[in-house]
Design an enzyme around this catalytic site. Structure first.
Site, PDB file in Angstrom:
ATOM      1  N   CYS A   2      65.593 106.934  28.530  1.00 47.33           N
ATOM      2  CA  CYS A   2      65.264 107.868  27.448  1.00 47.33           C
ATOM      3  C   CYS A   2      64.865 109.240  28.006  1.00 47.33           C
ATOM      4  CB  CYS A   2      64.106 107.347  26.630  1.00 47.33           C
ATOM      5  SG  CYS A   2      64.424 105.731  25.934  1.00 47.33           S
ATOM      6  N   ARG A  27      70.758 111.023  32.233  1.00 47.33           N
ATOM      7  CA  ARG A  27      69.868 109.864  32.388  1.00 47.33           C
ATOM      8  C   ARG A  27      70.459 108.613  31.754  1.00 47.33           C
ATOM      9  NH1 ARG A  27      64.543 111.549  33.520  1.00 47.33           N
ATOM     10  NH2 ARG A  27      63.609 109.775  32.462  1.00 47.33           N
ATOM     11  N   TRP A  75      67.759 105.239  25.188  1.00 48.78           N
ATOM     12  CA  TRP A  75      68.490 104.166  25.878  1.00 48.78           C
ATOM     13  C   TRP A  75      67.867 102.877  25.375  1.00 48.78           C
ATOM     14  CZ3 TRP A  75      67.602 100.124  29.329  1.00 48.78           C
ATOM     15  CH2 TRP A  75      68.736  99.654  30.020  1.00 48.78           C
ATOM     16  N   ASN A 101      59.384 107.271  25.690  1.00 44.21           N
ATOM     17  CA  ASN A 101      60.177 106.691  26.778  1.00 44.21           C
ATOM     18  C   ASN A 101      59.296 105.632  27.426  1.00 44.21           C
ATOM     19  OD1 ASN A 101      61.609 106.079  29.085  1.00 44.21           O
ATOM     20  ND2 ASN A 101      61.181 108.020  30.116  1.00 44.21           N
ATOM     21  N   GLY A 102      59.778 104.388  27.449  1.00 45.11           N
ATOM     22  CA  GLY A 102      58.979 103.310  28.039  1.00 45.11           C
ATOM     23  C   GLY A 102      59.068 102.075  27.166  1.00 45.11           C
ATOM     24  N   GLU A 487      78.118  99.248  48.736  1.00 42.29           N
ATOM     25  CA  GLU A 487      78.031 100.492  47.996  1.00 42.29           C
ATOM     26  C   GLU A 487      79.374 100.836  47.349  1.00 42.29           C
ATOM     27  OE1 GLU A 487      75.801 102.182  46.801  1.00 42.29           O
ATOM     28  OE2 GLU A 487      76.600 104.177  46.466  1.00 42.29           O
ATOM     29  N   LYS A 491      79.920 101.274  43.333  1.00 43.41           N
ATOM     30  CA  LYS A 491      80.488 102.493  42.726  1.00 43.41           C
ATOM     31  C   LYS A 491      81.625 102.115  41.794  1.00 43.41           C
ATOM     32  CE  LYS A 491      78.025 104.635  43.255  1.00 43.41           C
ATOM     33  NZ  LYS A 491      76.785 104.528  43.952  1.00 43.41           N
ATOM     34  N   GLU A 494      80.398 100.188  38.533  1.00 45.92           N
ATOM     35  CA  GLU A 494      79.592 100.887  37.531  1.00 45.92           C
ATOM     36  C   GLU A 494      80.371 101.941  36.758  1.00 45.92           C
ATOM     37  OE1 GLU A 494      75.957 102.661  38.991  1.00 45.92           O
ATOM     38  OE2 GLU A 494      76.908 103.428  40.774  1.00 45.92           O
ATOM     39  N   HIS A 510      83.483  81.723  53.965  1.00 45.96           N
ATOM     40  CA  HIS A 510      82.511  80.777  53.407  1.00 45.96           C
ATOM     41  C   HIS A 510      82.562  80.748  51.879  1.00 45.96           C
ATOM     42  CE1 HIS A 510      80.895  80.172  57.398  1.00 45.96           C
ATOM     43  NE2 HIS A 510      80.996  81.484  57.562  1.00 45.96           N
ATOM     44  N   LYS A 609      70.479 106.812  34.500  1.00 46.77           N
ATOM     45  CA  LYS A 609      70.318 107.423  35.820  1.00 46.77           C
ATOM     46  C   LYS A 609      68.942 107.107  36.393  1.00 46.77           C
ATOM     47  CE  LYS A 609      71.431 110.144  39.215  1.00 46.77           C
ATOM     48  NZ  LYS A 609      72.381 109.545  40.176  1.00 46.77           N
TER      49      LYS A 609
END
Ligand code: M6R
Length: 614
Positions: A2, A27, A75, A101-102, A487, A491, A494, A510, A609
């Site tokens: 948020c 964000r 969000w 926000n929270g 990484e 990338k 997402e 394995h 973000k």
């Protein structure tokens, strides 16, 4: 997550609020809203599902006058993304409007209590409970907004950054924070509020970062007042932020992510500036030198981080262990904080975070600090919560990262970790002078070598087209390249929503090798280092099962280029610095595949973000 924006002053609030929301779009969010007290002294709240542009379209025929207002990008945590759940939330009488926000963890108990008193709710959010609670307290006790906010927040369990407006007191906004970021901007006869400084820097460079359980009262014609929940005045330092507005724009690139990938050579220069001497023979991280006794006395280092920063941490472990011979444990911050870790005053905890606001990493820092550990932060966002909570640390200085997919922050973090390992190793005398010098000199060459990789962008864009069909990807690497594989996979998943997994190349046998068939692209980091022959065997095993190999090789490699379906050539560098080079083509490939698939690269679905809730 948020985003919060607020304004009170002499200008029209609406354009400032909308522009601020756009600055915070990075964000991640799913709905947006704004509240303004208009010239007619009405408190108008407008909300829309979707983008800030949807909100703009929605309000195009409405009254958006007024020079006081608050705005929000949401969000979703409690309740689906929709206009009813978007913020701001009105109180029952529509006298108050609040953004948050929270997470209010005890919202269900509070809601029941209010329902028993006849309150009804329009949304399924935890936030609406808070605004109703504030109004209830304000009405029953007949008190001012600040006191009602203080009393309400004393009943709240959870995390919050909030801003509240009162129709009957249009010259004031009350804002508070606990575990979620909030910044107050101080202009000439005007104040700004925001989740970070990006919506503010266009108007003023003077800011105050609120601390936990602090409440700011911004009032027309009065100085900033900061108090705690018990109404005790809190001294607050006015900081000067320097941010170049160009850093917040796309600068001709179609997406922030691409811009940030291309910025990396300059970012690495900025990160090293003033830390490597002009002769290129010596690295000094001042925080390491200032606290060298404490760092060198450590039994072990524990690195806590999330996501991409956690991948950087894995590279940091390798660097610190091999250069300094200090044992390093890498933990997901979210696991560390709940596993009652064995940690004490002889431990050093390194917290890595681009945003400096990740709730789990911040909580891990607080926990480790409470048990006496020494905390070293490696962050990007200047003045954010984690650097303020640590004993010392080093900024990575790569500038604001707007694309949700972290790129330049990763290479900045790895660069700082390399400098940290070098500085400590020199103090500890665990590496010889020749090796030390070779790493320092080669580190200085990294920006130029990154540029060589970036020159292959068009080719990588072309080859990415071939792989848009894929539903799965495997990424393999060994040693320093294993975190690079992780990484690369992160990338891709997402931003393109293609399932991708990274593995240490030898682990393939394995289990994951069962997935390999002619449909499966396998990206292998196969540079000419100590494990080259082993990786070569892994490639042969994939080819034997008809997998399609995309290999990252060193320039001039003729062996793997005969085996692999596609090769991307990388300039040679020292093995310990390879992650800085090998990550770049993987970022580009993920970017181009996502673009080919028509995805929203900078704001991928469901992602935020800055993950300010756990
Ligand atoms: O701001 P932080 O570095 O603490 O963020 C940690 C993760 O949320 C972040 O790296 C996330 O995984 C990114 N989306 C990766 O691209």
């Amino acid at each position: 997550m948020c985003g919060i924006v607020g304004y009170i002053g002499h200008r029209e609030a609406y354009p400032i609020l909308i522009k601020g929301l756009k600055r915070l779009e990075y964000r991640g969010y799913d709905s947006a809203g704004v509240a303004l007290i208009g010239e007619d002294r009405q408190l108008n709240v407008y909300k829309a599902k979707g983008k800030v542009s949807d909100l703009e379209a929605f309000v195009s025929q409405k009254d958006v006058s007024g020079n006081v207002g608050i705005a929000h990008t949401r969000w979703a945590t409690h309740g689906e993304p929709c206009a009813a759940n978007a913020h701001p939330h009105y109180s029952s009488s529509q006298r108050l409007a609040l953004i948050h926000n929270g997470i209010i963890e005890n919202y269900a108990v509070l809601k029941e209590k209010l329902q028993a008193k006849g309150y009804t709710f329009r949304s399924s959010t935890d936030t609406e409970v808070l605004v109703q609670l504030i109004e209830y307290i304000q009405t029953v006790d007949n008190i001012d907004l600040l006191t009602a906010v203080q009393l309400a927040l004393r009943e709240v369990i959870g995390a919050y950054a909030i801003a509240v407006m009162d129709r009957d007191n249009p010259d004031e906004i009350v804002a508070a924070r606990k575990s979620s970021p909030l910044v107050v901007g101080i202009g000439q006869d005007e104040f700004f509020l925001a989740s970070d400084a990006t919506p503010i820097v266009e108007y003023t460079d003077k800011v105050v970062y609120l601390e936990d359980e602090e409440i700011a009262v911004i009032r027309r014609g009065a100085p900033l007042k900061v108090v705690n929940l018990n109404n005790v005045e809190c001294p607050h330092e006015i900081k000067t932020v320097s941010m170049n507005l160009g850093q917040l724009e796309k600068g001709g690139y179609p997406h922030f992510m691409l811009k940030e990938i291309f910025e990396q050579p300059d970012c690495i220069y900025d990160c090293m500036r003033g830390r490597i001497n002009v002769e290129g023979t010596n690295v000094v991280l001042s925080a390491v030198i200032d606290y060298k006794e404490r760092l060198l006395a450590a039994n072990r280092f524990i690195i806590v981080a999330c996501g991409t920063s956690w991948h950087a941490a894995l590279i940091g472990k390798h660097l610190i262990e091999s250069f300094c011979r200090i044992p390093v444990v890498v933990e997901y911050a979210s696991e560390f904080r709940y596993q009652d870790p064995v940690i004490g005053s002889n431990d050093v905890v390194i917290a890595i975070s681009q945003s400096g606001e990740t709730a789990d990493t911040l909580a891990a820092v607080e926990l480790a600090k409470s048990r006496g550990a020494f905390i070293y932060g490696i962050c990007n966002a200047i003045g954010s919560s984690i650097p303020r909570a640590t004993h010392t640390g080093s900024y990575i200085h790569v500038g604001p990262e707007i694309g949700v997919a972290s790129t330049k922050a990763f290479t900045g973090q790895v660069t700082v970790l390399t400098m940290l390992a070098l500085t400590l190793a020199r103090e500890k005398r665990t590496i010889d002078d020749a090796f030390y010098l070779s790493v320092v000199q080669e580190l200085e060459q990294i920006p130029e070598k990154m540029k060589e990789v970036l020159k292959q962008n068009d080719r990588i864009a072309e080859l990415s087209k071939i792989f848009t069909y894929a539903h799965n990807f495997i990424y393999l690497g060994r040693g320093y390249s294993y975190p690079v594989a992780l990484e690369g996979a992160l990338k891709l998943k997402e931003i393109s929503y293609i399932h991708a997994e990274g593995y240490p190349a030898a682990e393939m046998k394995h289990g994951p090798i069962a997935l390999v068939d002619a449909e499966m692209p396998v990206v292998v980091i196969a540079t000419q280092n100590g494990l080259y022959e082993k990786v070569l065997s892994n490639i042969q095993e994939i080819k034997a099962r008809k997998g399609r190999v995309i290999a990252l090789v060193n320039k001039g490699d003729t062996v793997i280029s005969r085996l692999a379906d596609t090769c991307i050539e990388l300039p040679e560098t020292l093995e310990c610095l390879e992650p800085l080079i090998a990550t770049v083509p993987l970022q580009l490939m993920a970017y181009h595949i996502a673009v080919c698939k028509g995805m929203d690269v900078d704001q991928p679905r469901n992602l935020a973000k800055s993950v300010t809730v756990e």
